[in-house]
Motif scaffolding. Structure first.
Motif, PDB file in Angstrom:
ATOM      1  N   ALA A 128       0.772  -1.145   0.145  1.00 23.25           N
ATOM      2  CA  ALA A 128      -0.039  -0.081  -0.029  1.00 23.25           C
ATOM      3  C   ALA A 128       0.729   1.162   0.039  1.00 23.25           C
ATOM      4  O   ALA A 128       0.432   2.266  -0.585  1.00 23.25           O
ATOM      5  N   HIS A 129       2.123   1.269   0.714  1.00 22.22           N
ATOM      6  CA  HIS A 129       2.974   2.196   0.766  1.00 22.22           C
ATOM      7  C   HIS A 129       3.410   2.449  -0.620  1.00 22.22           C
ATOM      8  O   HIS A 129       3.839   3.600  -1.049  1.00 22.22           O
ATOM      9  N   MET A 130       3.909   1.315  -1.375  1.00 25.39           N
ATOM     10  CA  MET A 130       4.466   1.480  -2.600  1.00 25.39           C
ATOM     11  C   MET A 130       3.472   1.842  -3.684  1.00 25.39           C
ATOM     12  O   MET A 130       4.109   2.548  -4.778  1.00 25.39           O
ATOM     13  N   ILE A 131       2.185   1.703  -3.565  1.00 27.11           N
ATOM     14  CA  ILE A 131       1.380   2.318  -4.658  1.00 27.11           C
ATOM     15  C   ILE A 131       1.249   3.677  -4.566  1.00 27.11           C
ATOM     16  O   ILE A 131       1.119   4.448  -3.540  1.00 27.11           O
ATOM     17  N   PRO A 166      -0.141   7.413  -4.648  1.00 24.17           N
ATOM     18  CA  PRO A 166      -1.532   7.652  -4.290  1.00 24.17           C
ATOM     19  C   PRO A 166      -2.253   8.402  -5.411  1.00 24.17           C
ATOM     20  O   PRO A 166      -1.857   9.117  -6.186  1.00 24.17           O
ATOM     21  N   ARG A 167      -3.724   8.266  -4.979  1.00 25.49           N
ATOM     22  CA  ARG A 167      -4.434   8.977  -6.043  1.00 25.49           C
ATOM     23  C   ARG A 167      -5.573   9.760  -5.456  1.00 25.49           C
ATOM     24  O   ARG A 167      -6.091   9.353  -4.152  1.00 25.49           O
ATOM     25  N   GLY A 222     -22.853  15.626 -10.410  1.00 27.91           N
ATOM     26  CA  GLY A 222     -21.407  15.513  -9.795  1.00 27.91           C
ATOM     27  C   GLY A 222     -20.732  15.078 -10.822  1.00 27.91           C
ATOM     28  O   GLY A 222     -20.805  14.274 -11.731  1.00 27.91           O
ATOM     29  N   ILE A 223     -19.446  15.823 -10.879  1.00 28.06           N
ATOM     30  CA  ILE A 223     -18.235  15.456 -11.867  1.00 28.06           C
ATOM     31  C   ILE A 223     -17.178  15.284 -10.918  1.00 28.06           C
ATOM     32  O   ILE A 223     -16.396  16.004 -10.099  1.00 28.06           O
ATOM     33  N   GLN A 224     -16.713  14.085 -10.920  1.00 27.08           N
ATOM     34  CA  GLN A 224     -15.777  13.382  -9.975  1.00 27.08           C
ATOM     35  C   GLN A 224     -14.430  12.995 -11.008  1.00 27.08           C
ATOM     36  O   GLN A 224     -14.593  12.449 -11.869  1.00 27.08           O
ATOM     37  N   PHE A 225     -13.259  13.466 -10.470  1.00 28.85           N
ATOM     38  CA  PHE A 225     -11.997  12.804 -11.296  1.00 28.85           C
ATOM     39  C   PHE A 225     -10.975  12.437 -10.430  1.00 28.85           C
ATOM     40  O   PHE A 225     -10.584  13.176  -9.330  1.00 28.85           O
ATOM     41  N   THR A 226     -10.217  11.305 -10.797  1.00 27.07           N
ATOM     42  CA  THR A 226      -9.242  10.893 -10.017  1.00 27.07           C
ATOM     43  C   THR A 226      -7.747  11.089 -10.703  1.00 27.07           C
ATOM     44  O   THR A 226      -7.696  10.757 -12.050  1.00 27.07           O
ATOM     45  N   SER A 227      -6.688  11.699  -9.919  1.00 30.61           N
ATOM     46  CA  SER A 227      -5.651  11.741 -10.560  1.00 30.61           C
ATOM     47  C   SER A 227      -4.685  11.466  -9.519  1.00 30.61           C
ATOM     48  O   SER A 227      -4.707  11.611  -8.278  1.00 30.61           O
TER      49      SER A 227
END
Length: 751
Positions: free
Chosen positions: A44-47, A49-50, A165-170
């Motif tokens: 989880a630490h190596m992934i 973050p988004r 709602g407009i949600q975006f992940t980055s």
């Protein structure tokens, strides 16, 4: 699991042993749990973050203040804000054109996050090599950016609202907030541009239409003027024509003249009647109202006053009085002449009215003909006027719409039917991965899987299984005579180990006793050691003593329960007496909590008569004849919890034609009940063989009064037919021999 099947003994799962096995391997379980949790924590630490960010839009109608006073909301605009309309707006926000414009404005093709070829993973390369995933290099850059954008984008409608709602992940905080805001901005501009384009197109279309309508209105009005001139339909200021208006005026004047003439004739006739009858003219309004008559009346009154004054001093023959009387006579003659003149005036007035009436009547008849012709001409005139009015109204409508559309051609005059109610902001916390929940879930899953693996190992190895040894309920054997202790036989235990009910200890249930096992010397020693204690209890409670064995109904019931026999055929060579014992057997087993059903195959129907609620119930013959469904053949026993399948009411000959179905019926009942008893009356071995397979059923002989020789013959017949599981049932314990009478030997009951 309990019971026996062949030579294999049933086993139970040792739950305590399973938990002990897990406890013995607790170190392994804990190490596995900690290792998996640590691995999940590290992963989880190596992934990378988004971050998620969201902007929200409210869909609502928006119009400028100057246009809201004149415009009414149309049905199309009202339906654009219902549930399907909001869903359409969601699809518009997910459209490819809008996403492409956002990507071009923000130059997303230059970012590695939106180009899967910039940093390919080993897993992706393996999937591409195996043909399970499309090679990103085969797609154009714009399509790659579009695919990555759509995977990170989520557009949804907030439940029971007009909010989108407009949600975006980055991976970039700022980019996660900038893209939803840019999408909202472009969406609003597209909506406003669409409205502006609509108004511009409407204005452009209305201009030539208005010019064409003006020419049509001008031509229609010219046609109306020409038609009026040719048809002499001069307007009168009202809705009618000049001829109609003139006819109306003459009609009104004719009515007035006729009234005046009638009034003059009536007044003349009144004066004439008064003169001819000699009545005084003073009572007539026409005479009294004349100025001449009034002056003559005044003169007459003065002369009469003078004559009255002189009559007091002068005689009638006095010249003065004669002169006054002569004047009075002349005045009265003048009054009559004036009255005649008034009469003549009234008659002349009546004649003038009559002449005026004739003239008006002639004029009205002439105008009627003209009006009729004008009415026919007005039909064509009204058609022309309607056409001109329709063109004029359409022209006015177009002019109004043109003015409204022209007023909205400005950029600020047509706002979008939506507004931003919540702008996206840069998130402070990552939405993925959640390190603590992932670590906890991974550790818990590892712990559970380790325990499951240990449990399966214990079960498949057999270490967690143990033979059945739980107490088994047996029926109560009622006894009234004490039984002396019997020494244990030296031989192995018989096929069935019979038990009898002991008095329960304080706090124990009277229905729970232990079935003695038939193998092992230790158990025999324990049983021998328990005999003295049992004898002591029997001395204290002689009424609770029971025989250890015998041909009693109670013992047969105990055997059926202990061996968990699913199916037993009862043969009653003595007829109804044996069937009565079969009914008693079924009720005893049912009293011990077992589900029992008795099938009555007797000709006399004795079991049905003793158990059924009433006579004439459908039963086994009806099932064989296929007259009723299966459930209708089952009936409750009126004396216990057992069930009875009566002999039935169908024709036995017809039922015997399908006797092969009886075995299937018995097997179905065996699946539903713990014990199925089949009363075959005095059937022989061959008849029983047609109903059941040889070797896997229990045969019970209900013989309350049969000699030993006949009994041996019957048993021999069934034994030769292959039935080796045979029991004998002679009587109930209530009918057993009195005290000091030898009891049946233990070995006699197994034939």
């Amino acid at each position: 699991m309990s019971g026996f099947s062949g030579n294999q003994q049933d086993v139970d799962i040792d739950l305590g042993g399973l938990f002990r096995a897990i406890w013995r391997r607790r170190t392994r379980v804990l190490l596995t749990t900690v290792a998996v949790a640590a691995l999940a924590f590290t992963a989880a630490h190596m992934i990378s973050p988004r971050y998620d960010s969201e902007a929200r839009l409210l869909i609502e109608p928006r119009e400028p203040e100057f246009s809201s006073m004149t415009l009414q909301p149309s049905a199309a605009s009202a339906t654009s804000f219902d549930e399907p309309g909001i869903s359409s707006e969601v699809q518009l926000l997910r459209s490819v054109d809008l996403i492409k414009q956002v990507a071009r404005n923000m130059r997303l093709h230059e970012l590695k996050e939106f180009d899967p070829t910039a940093d390919p993973s080993a897993i992706s390369d393996i999937l591409v090599m195996l043909g399970l995933k499309r090679n990103p290099l085969d797609m154009p850059p714009e399509e790659r950016v579009l695919k990555e954008f759509q995977e990170k984008l989520q557009v949804y409608q907030v439940e029971k609202s007009r909010v989108i709602g407009i949600q975006f992940t980055s991976k970039d905080r700022a980019l996660a907030a900038a893209i939803p805001n840019e999408m909202a901005k472009i969406y609003l501009s597209l909506k406003a541009g669409a409205k502006l384009d609509s108004n511009t197109e409407a204005s452009r279309w209305l201009e030539p239409e208005i010019a064409n309508l003006r020419e049509k209105v001008r031509a229609a009005e010219a046609k109306i003027a020409d038609y009026r001139s040719s048809a002499d339909l001069l307007p009168s200021g009202d809705t009618g024509t000049f001829a109609t208006r003139q006819l109306t005026d003459i009609s009104t004047e004719l009515a007035r003249v006729r009234g005046e003439r009638a009034t003059a004739e009536a007044r003349a006739e009144n004066v004439r009647a008064a003169l001819s009858s000699g009545r005084g003219a003073d009572t007539l309004n026409e005479v009294v109202g004349s100025a001449m008559i009034q002056r003559l009346k005044e003169s007459e009154s003065q002369i009469q006053n003078q004559i009255a004054d002189l009559s007091t001093t002068l005689l009638e023959g006095h010249p003065r009085i004669k002169a006054l009387r002569s004047q009075l006579t002349g005045i009265r003659a003048q009054i009559r002449e004036e009255t005649q003149k008034i009469l003549a005036s009234l008659e002349n007035e009546a004649k003038v009215g009559e002449l005026r009436e004739r003239q008006l009547t002639q004029q009205m008849n002439t105008l009627k003909a003209s009006s009729a012709k004008a009415g026919e001409d007005e039909v064509g005139l009204r058609a022309l006027e309607r056409e001109a009015a329709a063109q004029r109204q359409l022209l006015e409508t177009y002019l109004s719409r043109y003015r409204e559309a022209s007023s909205r051609t400005g950029a600020s005059a047509a706002p979008a039917d939506a507004r931003v109610i919540s702008s996206a902001v840069a998130p402070t916390e990552a939405s993925f991965p959640k390190i603590l929940p992932i670590t906890i879930v991974a550790g818990l899953a590892a712990f559970l899987l380790s325990c499951v693996v240990i449990l399966l190992q214990e079960l498949f190895s057999g270490r967690a299984l143990r033979p059945v040894g739980a107490p088994v309920p047996v029926p109560l054997a009622v006894a009234t005579q004490p039984v002396p202790p019997t020494p244990l036989p030296p031989a192995p235990a018989p096929k069935r180990a019979w038990s009898f009910r002991q008095k329960p200890a304080p706090g124990e249930s009277g229905r729970e006793i232990t079935r003695p096992a038939a193998a092992g010397p230790d158990l025999a020693v324990a049983s021998a050691a328990a005999i003295p204690a049992e004898e002591d209890r029997e001395e204290q409670h002689p009424e609770a003593e029971v025989p250890l064995d015998g041909f009693f109904v109670e013992n047969v019931a105990a055997a059926l329960i202990l061996d968990q026999v699913p199916l037993a055929f009862v043969v009653s060579p003595t007829g109804d007496a044996g069937s009565a014992q079969t009914v008693a057997l079924a009720r005893m087993v049912a009293e011990e909590g077992r589900r029992v059903v008795l099938i009555d195959l007797t000709a006399s129907g004795c079991p049905t008569g003793q158990m059924a609620m009433s006579a004439g119930l459908p039963g086994i013959t009806n099932l064989l004849a296929q007259d009723i469904p299966f459930a209708d053949a089952l009936h409750a026993d009126r004396g216990s919890d057992a069930h009875i399948v009566p002999s039935g009411t169908a024709d036995p000959a017809l039922a015997m034609q399908d006797i092969d179905r009886l075995q299937a019926i018995i097997e179905a009942l065996t699946d539903a009940y713990d014990l199925v008893l089949v009363d075959c009356a005095d059937a022989d071995a061959a008849a029983v063989s047609r109903l059941a397979r040889v070797g896997d059923i229990e045969i019970i002989f209900s013989v309350p009064a049969v000699s030993a020789e006949d009994m041996v013959e019957i048993i021999t017949e069934f034994a030769e037919a292959g039935y080796d599981r045979i029991q004998i049932m002679e009587a109930s314990l209530a009918d057993r021999p009195v005290a000091n009478t030898p009891l049946p030997e233990p070995g006699r009951r197994a034939a």
